[in-house]
Design an enzyme around this catalytic site. Structure first.
Site, PDB file in Angstrom:
ATOM      1  N   ASP A 492       0.297   2.006 -10.311  1.00 52.91           N
ATOM      2  CA  ASP A 492       0.528   0.816  -9.474  1.00 52.91           C
ATOM      3  C   ASP A 492       1.545  -0.169 -10.036  1.00 52.91           C
ATOM      4  OD1 ASP A 492      -1.349   1.885  -7.807  1.00 52.91           O
ATOM      5  OD2 ASP A 492      -2.869   0.352  -8.119  1.00 52.91           O
ATOM      6  N   HIS A 496       2.025  -4.163  -8.932  1.00 52.88           N
ATOM      7  CA  HIS A 496       1.829  -5.265  -9.871  1.00 52.88           C
ATOM      8  C   HIS A 496       3.111  -6.067 -10.068  1.00 52.88           C
ATOM      9  CE1 HIS A 496      -1.825  -3.169 -12.006  1.00 52.88           C
ATOM     10  NE2 HIS A 496      -1.856  -3.028 -10.694  1.00 52.88           N
ATOM     11  N   ASP A 567      -0.727   9.455  -5.123  1.00 56.62           N
ATOM     12  CA  ASP A 567      -1.151   8.840  -3.868  1.00 56.62           C
ATOM     13  C   ASP A 567      -0.515   7.474  -3.682  1.00 56.62           C
ATOM     14  OD1 ASP A 567      -3.079   6.494  -4.594  1.00 56.62           O
ATOM     15  OD2 ASP A 567      -3.803   8.129  -5.844  1.00 56.62           O
ATOM     16  N   GLU A 569      -1.793   3.822  -1.785  1.00 56.52           N
ATOM     17  CA  GLU A 569      -2.878   3.133  -1.092  1.00 56.52           C
ATOM     18  C   GLU A 569      -2.377   1.939  -0.298  1.00 56.52           C
ATOM     19  OE1 GLU A 569      -7.343   1.459  -2.211  1.00 56.52           O
ATOM     20  OE2 GLU A 569      -5.713   1.198  -3.637  1.00 56.52           O
ATOM     21  N   GLU A 573       2.453  -3.322  -0.403  1.00 53.81           N
ATOM     22  CA  GLU A 573       2.794  -3.715  -1.764  1.00 53.81           C
ATOM     23  C   GLU A 573       3.896  -2.828  -2.330  1.00 53.81           C
ATOM     24  OE1 GLU A 573      -1.089  -5.856  -3.643  1.00 53.81           O
ATOM     25  OE2 GLU A 573      -1.338  -3.730  -3.157  1.00 53.81           O
ATOM     26  N   TYR A 650     -10.561  -3.937   4.853  1.00 51.03           N
ATOM     27  CA  TYR A 650      -9.953  -3.461   3.613  1.00 51.03           C
ATOM     28  C   TYR A 650      -8.907  -2.381   3.910  1.00 51.03           C
ATOM     29  CZ  TYR A 650     -14.313  -5.280   1.445  1.00 51.03           C
ATOM     30  OH  TYR A 650     -15.368  -6.045   1.045  1.00 51.03           O
TER      31      TYR A 650
END
Length: 1016
Positions: A492, A496, A567, A569, A573, A650
């Site tokens: 990620d 971030h 993956d 998600e 972002e 979510y």
């Protein structure tokens, strides 16, 4: 509406008019058809090989060795950066036998004494495993472990481990060596034929799961030998042999063995089920194979071009076959011939094989989207009086928050979200409210909070990992690999670090001097390089760690094995990082970085709306369309869920946050509205967390009025606001897109680009400019549509409403043509222009006109500014008070203080407070009631600032008329607030709250000890 805000808005309108920017309108469409032979004039600079920086990050962060080491990597390759989020990474981790997903095929190392080597697998859509438990399937996946055919050799055993080298962003090379023999394969994304190069080896072709139904030799090609093999699942594969003479024979029902030691290469290709033309096409393009793929790109006008340039071996007189994903078929413009060969991808629809040594694609890009809201319909961003007042009020509250404390968290992800929240607040104050004083305060607080991270003083600092070559958090290096969502293990990073890069871009936008102060620029560039270094000339980071240019989006997972591959998600972002990178490149003057980010954003809009957001034209199964988003997309699986829960808010919301100007570029209004109506409208009232406000903010893309009404409600519940979200920004976003009763149009970079269709072509737009802002007189609700009859500095305008003075458009108001003075438009009957500065025309007949923007205070509500001289002769019109001009019909200048005129009464100044002289008298700098006036007495408090921590205010008799006072740099109503030093505290039910440190408190509930609150 207050006189302060009225003057403030008129001042903004004057500035906005002087700085009118073009709004882009479509004039002509240029279509690039798939496979056309248009000539592309490339720039000298390849933005995909432009070094961001070459500073050694170890000199800033120190260095560590990672607890996970790359398995099977050659010694020479270990000294170079190693990719951490690519299709082949499963072979560098753990047992190394997990699957490698190089669309359209799956590969894996099969460690075996009898059938050892590299397995090749491909499954069709009819073999897909779909969720059958739900009416609307929540998942599907492709079956794994089916070894359709495999490359092996006599002598390869379970102890023959492949060595990996030539590691790049789209390919890696695998070499099996034993005795004096070897077998070598270069695996790339998209390759249509799989090739194994043999040296002094006896080849074996095997299947460990299927059986050979038919095996025949086929003559008539350039190959030394060609075979057609039909497997027990009825799929047909072709085998081409080049090099030494070699004959394959069927030794068992699962094994083909070479007749002798062989030097050369063997190719395997799959014929689509029932395709009668594919074999002839494979024959045409067999013999050549891809050993590497480089990416090049450039921007021209509003179109981003990028190319895949192939390095090949074998028969290089032949163009290689390469499978294109659906978003690439739509946008290919040069260098390729798309064939009729179609194979199913893993999770991205059908793929077409295309031939070419270099393939170029064209995408419409968000070139003109900047810091302000952007309308996907081409509408103008505008604000009403009401909206500006509410935004200012909310922004003032958020500006009072502790930026540094709130962002000092034990997670780079959560810290970044909070910083980005305050960045959006600063944009709202600076670019929309135009409040310079509050903008300065906001950006100073944001810079101070950001400095903790630049100085590497956060709870878990960053460090440079010299093993894989990247910047990681220390949080998970000594124990918990999942700390901070696996940041230490390269999971990620784009999620971030995107928040930090975006925040830095905002700071640099508002305060350009900050960029080159200290290590700010270098630190931000380290994050950009970690996620998206474009060049092998940067020796400290791999290329494009978190973005897969081939698939058109990012992958996460990092150094964690996964049966289903990498993956993604959060699509939002993902593109948030590249939006931040685009803006960062813009503010630091790195045009290559900006162009590169624009191209990636154009690619992502196309790809995400085909594979992960179920917009019109997406390729996912019809039965899954009601989910509207994929949820988590793996390389081999899609599942409508999240890693942190299954609530619908979510699953849908993680693909929305954060809401920024780029959101509407990716998420179209029709998609947003359909998703809302189908899944969210029925549950929104039951969402009792910060997700509720996110869903409403996203709704602004399609229904800005409903979004605005939610955020502007007087009973808005801040419990429904995420810690990483600014209500002021959400208000500004929704109000700007709605533009209802707009009186103010901030300088906008709106543009209209046409999305590519699903018919195999990309539509781009050339533009012409028209005036994007107008001067509403008496607060007209919307700009008037007029005929165009002039051109000024590239902008067309109606000469009945404007004049062009130099290069600035100025209005015609009540028959008076305003003139230009150094960028400001003025009424020549009221002002003069001397050396680029405005001054009043001294005349007793002057009338009130638009005032320059007053200097505003930290509470965001615009207020008068104190001056250094006294003007005694007051009259209507523009007057000079020290160095500030003001409207003498609304203000009075008294002893270095501008005070308002209320109900015809000139308020006077007393030690910084403005007062009504009929109700108060000023003695020795203190106010006391005017006892001559008969009034109804109430209890209030003196506005004179105090210096103690928790003082007891002195009560005095006063009238019910407001006293306008000043506390620090903020103005306030002394019937509603009380000032302690520079701290304003409210008066509630007639009782003032006390001050403790920077907090206001109720003394019946709390006490104050050494500047900190304690229980009473």
């Amino acid at each position: 509406m207050s006189s302060y805000l009225r003057s403030f808005i008129f001042g903004l309108l004057t500035i906005s008019l002087a700085q009118c920017s073009p709004i882009l309108k479509d004039t002509k469409d240029t279509k690039f058809s798939t496979g056309s032979n248009i000539s592309l004039k490339k720039r000298d600079t390849n933005v995909f090989d432009s070094v961001v920086d070459t500073i050694n990050p170890a000199s800033y962060f120190g260095t560590v060795s990672h607890p996970v080491t790359p398995a099977g990597v050659s010694t020479d390759s270990l000294s170079s950066p190693i990719e951490t989020n690519k299709f082949f990474d499963n072979n560098l981790l753990g047992s190394r036998t997990n699957f490698m997903y190089a669309d359209p095929f799956r590969y894996w190392w099969q460690s075996s004494d009898t059938m050892g080597g590299i397995c090749i697998a491909h499954t069709d859509d009819n073999q897909r495993v779909m969720d059958t438990d739900d009416t609307i399937p929540s998942y599907y996946y492709e079956p794994i472990g089916i070894c359709s055919l495999g490359f092996g050799a006599s002598g390869i055993t379970s102890n023959t481990d492949p060595i990996v080298d030539e590691i790049d962003q789209m390919s890696a090379r695998f070499t099996f060596s034993w005795d004096s023999s070897s077998m070598q394969l270069t695996l790339t994304e998209g390759m249509a034929v799989t090739t194994a190069v043999y040296t002094n080896a006896i080849p074996q072709i095997f299947s460990s799961t299927l059986y050979i139904n038919d095996f025949v030799e086929v003559p008539g090609t350039s190959a030394v030998q060609k075979y057609r093999v039909t497997m027990s699942d009825n799929h047909v594969w072709l085998i081409y042999i080049y090099g030494d003479s070699l004959t394959l024979t069927e030794s068992t029902s699962q094994m083909l063995v070479g007749s002798n030691t062989f030097n050369g290469y063997i190719q395997i290709a799959k014929i689509p089920l029932g395709d009668g033309t594919a074999e002839a096409l494979y024959d045409t393009y067999a013999g050549v194979y891809i050993t590497g793929i480089s990416i090049s790109g450039y921007v021209e006008d509003a179109v981003g071009y990028y190319s895949f340039d192939f390095t090949t071996a074998g028969d290089t007189s032949v163009e290689p076959l390469f499978f294109l994903l659906p978003h690439q078929v739509d946008t290919a413009v040069s260098g390729t011939k798309v064939t009729s060969i179609v194979l199913a991808s893993l999770v991205s629809g059908d793929m077409n094989a295309a031939a070419g040594n270099s393939i170029t694609f064209a995408e419409a890009i968000p070139q003109d989207i900047g810091f302000l809201p952007w309308s996907p319909t081409g509408g103008q961003i505008g604000y009403s009086e009401e909206a500006l007042e509410i935004i200012a009020e909310v922004a003032g509250t958020e500006l009072g928050e502790d930026f540094s404390a709130n962002s000092n968290l034990n997670s780079m992800y959560y810290s970044g979200k909070v910083l980005a929240k305050y960045a959006m607040l600063c944009v709202t104050i600076n670019d929309i409210l135009g409040d310079e004083t509050s903008s300065e305060q906001c950006i100073q607080k944001l810079e101070a909070a950001f400095a903790r991270f630049v100085d590497n003083q956060q709870i878990y600092p960053l460090t440079y990992d010299n093993t894989w070559k990247g910047v990681v958090s220390v949080a998970g290096l000594s124990g918990d690999s999942l700390a901070d969502f696996g940041n230490s293990y390269y999971n990620d990073h784009h999620f971030h670090y995107g928040y930090f890069v975006f925040t830095a871009a905002v700071i640099g936008h508002i305060d350009p001097d900050w960029i080159n102060t200290g290590n700010n620029k270098e630190w931000v560039n380290f994050l950009v390089r970690d996620v998206a270094n474009p060049s092998s000339n940067d020796p400290y980071f791999p290329k494009h760690r978190m973005i897969d240019i081939y698939h058109g989006h990012g992958w996460a997972s990092g150094l964690f094995e996964s049966n289903d591959g990498k993956d993604e998600e959060s699509t939002s972002e993902d593109y948030n990082f590249f939006f931040g990178m685009k803006l960062w490149g813009q503010v630091i003057g790195d045009s290559d970085m900006e162009d590169r980010a624009n191209i990636i954003l154009g690619i992502e809009r196309n790809a995400l709306n085909k594979y992960m957001l179920y917009a019109d034209g997406n390729v996912q199964p019809t039965s899954m369309q009601p989910n509207y988003v994929a949820g988590i997309t793996f390389m081999n699986k899609i599942t409508h869920t999240t890693y942190f829960g299954t609530n619908i808010e979510y699953i849908q919301g993680i693909h929305m946050l954060p809401i920024t100007p780029i959101s509407a570029f990716i998420r179209g209004p029709s998609f947003v509205l359909a998703e809302w109506n189908a899944l969210l409208a029925s549950v929104i009232d039951y969402v009792d967390s910060g997700w509720r406000s996110l869903l409403y903010a996203n709704l602004a893309i399609a229904e800005p009025e409903e979004s605005y009404e939610y955020f502007s409600s007087s009973d808005f519940n801040t419990d429904y606001l995420d810690d990483g979200a600014s209500r002021a920004w959400y208000l500004a976003y929704a109000a700007g897109l709605w533009a209802n009763d707009a009186v103010y149009y901030p300088v906008s970079s709106s543009s209209t680009t046409t999305t590519s269709t699903s018919t195999g072509s990309v539509t781009t737009t050339s533009t012409t400019a028209t005036a994007s802002c107008t001067l509403p007189i008496s607060y007209t609700s919307t700009p008037t549509t007029t005929s165009i009859s002039g051109t000024c500095n590239g902008a067309t305008f109606d000469a009945s409403l404007y004049v062009c003075d130099g290069t600035v458009l100025c209005p015609i108001v009540n028959g008076v043509s305003y003139q230009n003075c150094n960028g400001a438009c003025y009424n020549p009957s009221q002002y003069g222009c001397d050396n680029g500065a405005l001054g009043p025309v001294q005349s007793s007949s002057t009338t009130s006109s638009i005032t320059p923007t007053p200097t505003t205070t930290s509470s965001i509500t615009p207020t008068p500014t104190t001056t250094s001289t006294t003007t005694t002769a007051q009259s209507t019109g523009m007057q000079l008070c020290g160095s500030n001009y003001y409207d003498a019909s609304s203000y009075y200048c008294d002893n270095d203080q501008l005070c308002p005129i209320i109900d015809g009464v000139d308020y006077l100044s007393c030690n910084g407070a403005c007062y009504n002289p009929s109700q108060y008298v000023c003695s020795d700098g203190s106010l006391s009631p005017n006892t001559v006036t008969t009034t109804k007495a109430t209890t209030t408090f003196t506005p004179t600032p105090t210096t103690t921590t928790t003082p007891t205010p002195t009560t005095t008799s006063a009238t019910s008329t407001n006293v306008i006072a000043q506390c620090g740099s903020a103005w306030y109503d002394s019937q509603s607030y009380i000032c302690y030093g520079n701290i304003l505290c409210p008066i509630i039910n007639g009782s003032p709250l006390l001050a403790c440190g920077n907090a206001c408190y109720d003394s019946s509930i709390y006490g104050c000890s050494n500047g900190a609150l304690v229980a009473a």
